[in-house]
Design a protein around this motif. Structure first.
Motif, PDB file in Angstrom:
ATOM      1  N   LEU A  48     -24.054 -54.440 -17.869  1.00  0.00           N
ATOM      2  CA  LEU A  48     -24.639 -52.962 -18.060  1.00  0.00           C
ATOM      3  C   LEU A  48     -24.475 -52.085 -16.914  1.00  0.00           C
ATOM      4  O   LEU A  48     -23.996 -50.937 -17.165  1.00  0.00           O
ATOM      5  CB  LEU A  48     -25.689 -53.250 -18.787  1.00  0.00           C
ATOM      6  N   MET A  49     -24.706 -52.731 -15.692  1.00  0.00           N
ATOM      7  CA  MET A  49     -24.620 -52.025 -14.497  1.00  0.00           C
ATOM      8  C   MET A  49     -23.329 -51.431 -14.166  1.00  0.00           C
ATOM      9  O   MET A  49     -23.203 -50.379 -13.846  1.00  0.00           O
ATOM     10  CB  MET A  49     -25.125 -52.665 -13.349  1.00  0.00           C
ATOM     11  N   LEU A  75     -19.691 -42.246  -4.501  1.00  0.00           N
ATOM     12  CA  LEU A  75     -20.289 -43.310  -3.283  1.00  0.00           C
ATOM     13  C   LEU A  75     -21.422 -43.933  -4.031  1.00  0.00           C
ATOM     14  O   LEU A  75     -21.780 -45.199  -4.010  1.00  0.00           O
ATOM     15  CB  LEU A  75     -20.730 -42.712  -1.982  1.00  0.00           C
ATOM     16  N   ILE A  76     -22.264 -43.008  -4.687  1.00  0.00           N
ATOM     17  CA  ILE A  76     -23.402 -43.642  -5.625  1.00  0.00           C
ATOM     18  C   ILE A  76     -23.023 -44.551  -6.512  1.00  0.00           C
ATOM     19  O   ILE A  76     -23.268 -45.851  -6.915  1.00  0.00           O
ATOM     20  CB  ILE A  76     -24.319 -42.420  -6.053  1.00  0.00           C
ATOM     21  N   GLY A  77     -21.716 -44.273  -7.243  1.00  0.00           N
ATOM     22  CA  GLY A  77     -21.220 -44.838  -8.279  1.00  0.00           C
ATOM     23  C   GLY A  77     -20.581 -46.356  -7.781  1.00  0.00           C
ATOM     24  O   GLY A  77     -20.764 -47.450  -8.489  1.00  0.00           O
ATOM     25  N   SER A  78     -20.077 -46.375  -6.534  1.00  0.00           N
ATOM     26  CA  SER A  78     -19.498 -47.549  -6.140  1.00  0.00           C
ATOM     27  C   SER A  78     -20.609 -48.397  -5.691  1.00  0.00           C
ATOM     28  O   SER A  78     -20.636 -49.779  -5.498  1.00  0.00           O
ATOM     29  CB  SER A  78     -18.669 -47.270  -4.877  1.00  0.00           C
ATOM     30  N   ALA A  79     -21.836 -47.802  -5.090  1.00  0.00           N
ATOM     31  CA  ALA A  79     -22.728 -48.588  -4.727  1.00  0.00           C
ATOM     32  C   ALA A  79     -23.554 -49.389  -6.008  1.00  0.00           C
ATOM     33  O   ALA A  79     -23.875 -50.483  -6.187  1.00  0.00           O
ATOM     34  CB  ALA A  79     -24.119 -47.787  -4.123  1.00  0.00           C
ATOM     35  N   ILE A  80     -23.634 -48.393  -7.327  1.00  0.00           N
ATOM     36  CA  ILE A  80     -24.030 -49.262  -8.556  1.00  0.00           C
ATOM     37  C   ILE A  80     -23.160 -50.194  -8.941  1.00  0.00           C
ATOM     38  O   ILE A  80     -23.442 -51.369  -9.508  1.00  0.00           O
ATOM     39  CB  ILE A  80     -24.475 -48.097  -9.596  1.00  0.00           C
ATOM     40  N   GLY A  84     -24.030 -54.149  -9.499  1.00  0.00           N
ATOM     41  CA  GLY A  84     -23.632 -54.790 -10.823  1.00  0.00           C
ATOM     42  C   GLY A  84     -22.749 -56.121 -10.750  1.00  0.00           C
ATOM     43  O   GLY A  84     -23.185 -57.173 -11.291  1.00  0.00           O
ATOM     44  N   PHE A  85     -21.811 -56.076  -9.995  1.00  0.00           N
ATOM     45  CA  PHE A  85     -20.816 -57.000  -9.724  1.00  0.00           C
ATOM     46  C   PHE A  85     -22.056 -58.435  -8.809  1.00  0.00           C
ATOM     47  O   PHE A  85     -21.543 -59.592  -9.443  1.00  0.00           O
ATOM     48  CB  PHE A  85     -19.988 -57.035  -8.786  1.00  0.00           C
ATOM     49  N   ILE A  86     -22.870 -57.813  -8.162  1.00  0.00           N
ATOM     50  CA  ILE A  86     -23.590 -58.845  -7.319  1.00  0.00           C
ATOM     51  C   ILE A  86     -24.500 -59.799  -8.368  1.00  0.00           C
ATOM     52  O   ILE A  86     -24.751 -60.876  -8.333  1.00  0.00           O
ATOM     53  CB  ILE A  86     -24.366 -58.363  -6.207  1.00  0.00           C
ATOM     54  N   VAL A  90     -25.083 -63.565  -9.829  1.00  0.00           N
ATOM     55  CA  VAL A  90     -26.187 -64.339  -9.655  1.00  0.00           C
ATOM     56  C   VAL A  90     -26.440 -64.916 -11.173  1.00  0.00           C
ATOM     57  O   VAL A  90     -26.811 -65.950 -10.989  1.00  0.00           O
ATOM     58  CB  VAL A  90     -27.358 -63.223  -9.523  1.00  0.00           C
ATOM     59  N   GLY A  91     -26.037 -64.384 -12.234  1.00  0.00           N
ATOM     60  CA  GLY A  91     -25.865 -64.974 -13.435  1.00  0.00           C
ATOM     61  C   GLY A  91     -24.853 -66.245 -13.653  1.00  0.00           C
ATOM     62  O   GLY A  91     -24.923 -66.694 -14.494  1.00  0.00           O
TER      63      GLY A  91
END
Length: 102
Positions: A48-49, A75-80, A84-86, A90-91
């Motif tokens: 979803l992120m 830049l904000i979109g890339s950080a999100i 999301g990939f991180i 984790v999952g």
């Protein structure tokens, strides 16, 4: 010209969002990822992120051209997107012998 890029990105984001909602609400993960995903709900929140980040970058990077936020929006979109990939990582399974215990 930007619609040729925006439409496929939004469709990809909708696919990610649908898969993320299925993982968060039902615990369903696409068959190609089932072996690797340990916690489907966390993986779904990561999806979803990623979907939100793709929409963010599409709207602010391609469609809105006269905005004061446009220089910092990618830049904000890339950080999100990276976040999301991180969360998706984790999952996923952290090692193991590849045996799925149901």
């Amino acid at each position: 010209m930007t619609l040729y890029i925006a439409v496929p990105l939004v469709l990809l984001a909708l696919l990610y969002a649908a898969s993320g909602v299925a993982a968060v609400t039902r615990g369903w993960v696409p068959p190609m990822n089932r072996r690797h995903v340990r916690v489907p709900r966390i993986y779904g929140w990561g999806q979803l992120m990623v979907a939100f980040a793709l929409c963010w970058q599409t709207v602010f990077g391609l469609l809105i051209s006269d905005s004061g936020i446009r220089p910092s929006a990618p830049l904000i979109g890339s950080a999100i997107l990276v976040g999301g990939f991180i969360v998706m990582m984790v999952g996923q399974r952290a090692g193991g012998n590849g045996v799925v215990h149901d």
